[in-house]
Design a protein around this motif. Structure first.
Motif, mmCIF file in Angstrom:
data_model
loop_
_atom_site.group_PDB
_atom_site.id
_atom_site.type_symbol
_atom_site.label_atom_id
_atom_site.label_comp_id
_atom_site.label_asym_id
_atom_site.label_seq_id
_atom_site.Cartn_x
_atom_site.Cartn_y
_atom_site.Cartn_z
ATOM 1 N N LEU A 206 -9.372 44.651 10.830
ATOM 2 C CA LEU A 206 -8.186 43.361 10.626
ATOM 3 C C LEU A 206 -7.557 43.153 12.060
ATOM 4 N N GLN A 207 -7.346 43.945 13.280
ATOM 5 C CA GLN A 207 -6.912 43.615 14.285
ATOM 6 C C GLN A 207 -7.858 42.566 15.056
ATOM 7 N N SER A 208 -9.329 42.886 14.986
ATOM 8 C CA SER A 208 -10.232 41.954 15.394
ATOM 9 C C SER A 208 -10.087 40.581 14.856
ATOM 10 N N ARG A 209 -9.975 40.596 13.665
ATOM 11 C CA ARG A 209 -9.915 39.021 12.853
ATOM 12 C C ARG A 209 -8.553 38.508 13.424
ATOM 13 N N TYR A 210 -7.432 39.277 13.463
ATOM 14 C CA TYR A 210 -6.183 38.757 13.748
ATOM 15 C C TYR A 210 -6.396 37.985 15.206
ATOM 16 N N ARG A 211 -6.986 38.855 16.177
ATOM 17 C CA ARG A 211 -7.129 38.493 17.378
ATOM 18 C C ARG A 211 -8.088 37.141 17.553
ATOM 19 N N ASP A 212 -8.997 37.142 16.686
ATOM 20 C CA ASP A 212 -9.948 35.836 16.813
ATOM 21 C C ASP A 212 -9.052 34.767 16.079
ATOM 22 N N TYR A 213 -8.241 34.882 15.197
ATOM 23 C CA TYR A 213 -7.505 33.822 14.600
ATOM 24 C C TYR A 213 -6.571 33.257 15.563
ATOM 25 N N GLU A 214 -5.916 34.305 16.330
ATOM 26 C CA GLU A 214 -4.797 34.000 17.226
ATOM 27 C C GLU A 214 -5.489 33.275 18.256
ATOM 28 N N ALA A 215 -6.843 33.744 18.757
ATOM 29 C CA ALA A 215 -7.473 33.201 20.138
ATOM 30 C C ALA A 215 -7.691 31.714 19.820
ATOM 31 N N ARG A 216 -8.096 31.478 18.495
ATOM 32 C CA ARG A 216 -8.787 30.056 18.122
ATOM 33 C C ARG A 216 -7.626 29.155 18.039
ATOM 34 N N LEU A 217 -6.403 29.637 17.223
ATOM 35 C CA LEU A 217 -5.344 28.965 17.518
ATOM 36 C C LEU A 217 -4.488 28.870 18.809
ATOM 37 N N ASN A 218 -4.702 29.676 19.579
ATOM 38 C CA ASN A 218 -4.107 29.401 20.882
ATOM 39 C C ASN A 218 -4.816 28.539 21.692
ATOM 40 N N ALA A 219 -6.026 28.477 21.541
ATOM 41 C CA ALA A 219 -6.992 27.675 22.232
ATOM 42 C C ALA A 219 -6.751 25.887 21.678
ATOM 43 N N ILE A 220 -6.382 25.896 20.811
ATOM 44 C CA ILE A 220 -5.930 24.485 19.996
ATOM 45 C C ILE A 220 -4.695 24.204 20.767
ATOM 46 N N LYS A 221 -3.635 25.310 20.727
ATOM 47 C CA LYS A 221 -2.415 25.063 21.230
ATOM 48 C C LYS A 221 -2.365 24.667 22.709
ATOM 49 N N ALA A 222 -3.348 25.273 23.398
ATOM 50 C CA ALA A 222 -3.556 25.246 24.944
ATOM 51 C C ALA A 222 -4.205 23.926 25.181
ATOM 52 N N GLU A 223 -4.907 23.344 24.348
ATOM 53 C CA GLU A 223 -5.530 21.875 24.484
ATOM 54 C C GLU A 223 -4.352 20.954 24.236
ATOM 55 N N MET A 224 -3.682 21.190 23.379
ATOM 56 C CA MET A 224 -2.562 20.462 22.853
ATOM 57 C C MET A 224 -1.488 20.319 24.153
ATOM 58 N N ALA A 225 -1.169 21.577 24.645
ATOM 59 C CA ALA A 225 -0.329 21.606 26.047
ATOM 60 C C ALA A 225 -0.942 20.762 27.206
ATOM 61 N N ASP A 226 -2.260 20.806 27.220
ATOM 62 C CA ASP A 226 -2.849 20.292 28.480
ATOM 63 C C ASP A 226 -2.672 18.903 28.208
ATOM 64 N N THR A 227 -3.041 18.517 27.143
ATOM 65 C CA THR A 227 -2.859 16.813 26.638
ATOM 66 C C THR A 227 -1.507 16.423 27.256
ATOM 67 N N ILE A 228 -0.754 17.084 26.532
ATOM 68 C CA ILE A 228 0.827 16.806 26.754
ATOM 69 C C ILE A 228 1.303 16.604 28.177
ATOM 70 N N LYS A 229 0.799 17.804 29.016
ATOM 71 C CA LYS A 229 1.157 17.800 30.491
ATOM 72 C C LYS A 229 0.527 16.739 31.073
ATOM 73 N N ARG A 230 -0.898 16.358 30.710
ATOM 74 C CA ARG A 230 -1.780 15.279 31.474
ATOM 75 C C ARG A 230 -0.680 13.858 31.010
ATOM 76 N N LYS A 231 -0.488 13.737 29.937
ATOM 77 C CA LYS A 231 0.084 12.301 29.295
ATOM 78 C C LYS A 231 1.420 12.351 30.132
ATOM 79 N N THR A 232 2.046 13.359 30.359
ATOM 80 C CA THR A 232 3.569 13.389 30.681
ATOM 81 C C THR A 232 3.430 13.033 32.229
ATOM 82 N N ILE A 233 2.583 13.464 32.755
ATOM 83 C CA ILE A 233 2.062 13.009 34.325
ATOM 84 C C ILE A 233 1.905 11.644 34.238
#
Length: 295
Positions: A206-233
């Motif tokens: 269960l922990q492994s699955r949770y980390r997998d879901y969390e990692a995939r979600l965080n990857a999308i969030k990180a990509e969105m954050a990078d887009t926001i940062k780039r667009k802001t600049i």
């Protein structure tokens, strides 16, 4: 507010200084003539003393034909003053119009587009990026968010599955517990229905699955954050360029407008008062009076 020069102001004519000077002479002339009219007495006054001697106190005015002449001269003087005083007033009003004019009015009168203050570039947010996602990607994001939240809720330290595992480990260590004293004493016996090893494998899965879901979600969030940062600049750089261009355009127009004000005021200041033909004889008369008073 378009500056319109009336026909009675032109490059040829009499200066405002000269007009004002002659108007003052006309004013004095009016005062003298009106004083004469005010003192008209159409009869003589004499007094007779006791001894029969008579004295004339006042000689009556007998030049009644001159009355109309006096009024005509006064009226002519007033007409001259009315013309030049109004011209002087209008000339000053034109000067004031130029001084009071704003740069936006100047642009409007001359068909110039005044710069529009640049609006700030819209910067994307996480919500706007989500709304812009294709259906499949948007669904994946919310699915990962739901799965990560659900797994996390149950396996975190205070989660029910985590707590059940902790209790299993406890009863495995203490399969029997005595509670109460004497005749009230009760022995609680605990028999595990699963092994701690099996539970650990489930829990770690269960922990492994949770980390997998969390990692995939965080990857999308990180990509969105990078887009926001780039667009802001990018937006900041664009806004800075637009602001600098706006400031330069405004400064250029202000400089152009200031030059226009100086040149226009100078041009108006050089304008002279045009006299109608009917006022020419009065001008000559007043001019002669002015010269004679200086002799």
């Amino acid at each position: 507010m378009k500056i319109i020069i009336p026909e009675f102001l032109a490059t040829n004519g009499i200066t405002s200084t000269s007009a004002n000077h002659l108007a003052n002479i006309a004013k004095e002339r009016i005062q003298d003539l009106e004083a004469e009219l005010a003192n008209i007495e159409l009869f003589s006054t004499t007094v007779e003393l006791i001894n029969g001697e008579q004295k004339t106190l006042r000689t009556g005015y007998d030049q009644i034909g001159r009355i109309r002449t006096l009024i005509e001269v006064i009226a002519r003087m007033y007409s001259f003053n009315a013309w030049v005083r109004e011209a002087i007033r209008v000339k000053q009003e034109l000067m004031d119009q130029v001084s009071d004019m704003t740069v936006t009015e100047y642009c409007k009168d001359n068909g110039i587009d005044y710069p529009t203050f640049p609006e700030a570039t819209e910067v994307p947010t996480q919500a706007s990026l989500l709304n812009a996602m294709p259906i499949k990607e948007r669904n994946e994001y919310f699915t990962l968010e739901a799965y990560a939240a659900t797994y996390g809720k149950h396996i975190h330290r205070d989660g029910d599955v985590s707590q059940a595992r902790q209790r299993l480990m406890q009863v495995t260590k203490e399969p029997a517990v005595l509670k109460g004293q004497g005749s009230d004493a009760i022995i609680y016996n605990y028999a595990a229905t699963v092994t701690t090893g099996d539970m650990d494998r489930v829990f770690f899965d269960l922990q492994s699955r949770y980390r997998d879901y969390e990692a995939r979600l965080n990857a999308i969030k990180a990509e969105m954050a990078d887009t926001i940062k780039r667009k802001t600049i990018e937006a900041k750089n664009r806004d800075t360029q637009l602001q600098e261009q706006y400031n330069a355009d405004v400064q250029r127009l202000n400089t152009e407008f200031a030059k226009y004000q100086v040149e226009t005021r100078n041009a108006i200041g050089k304008l002279k008062i045009v006299l109608p033909d009917k006022l020419r004889p009065i001008y000559d008369e007043l001019n002669a009076l002015g010269k004679s008073s200086q002799d």
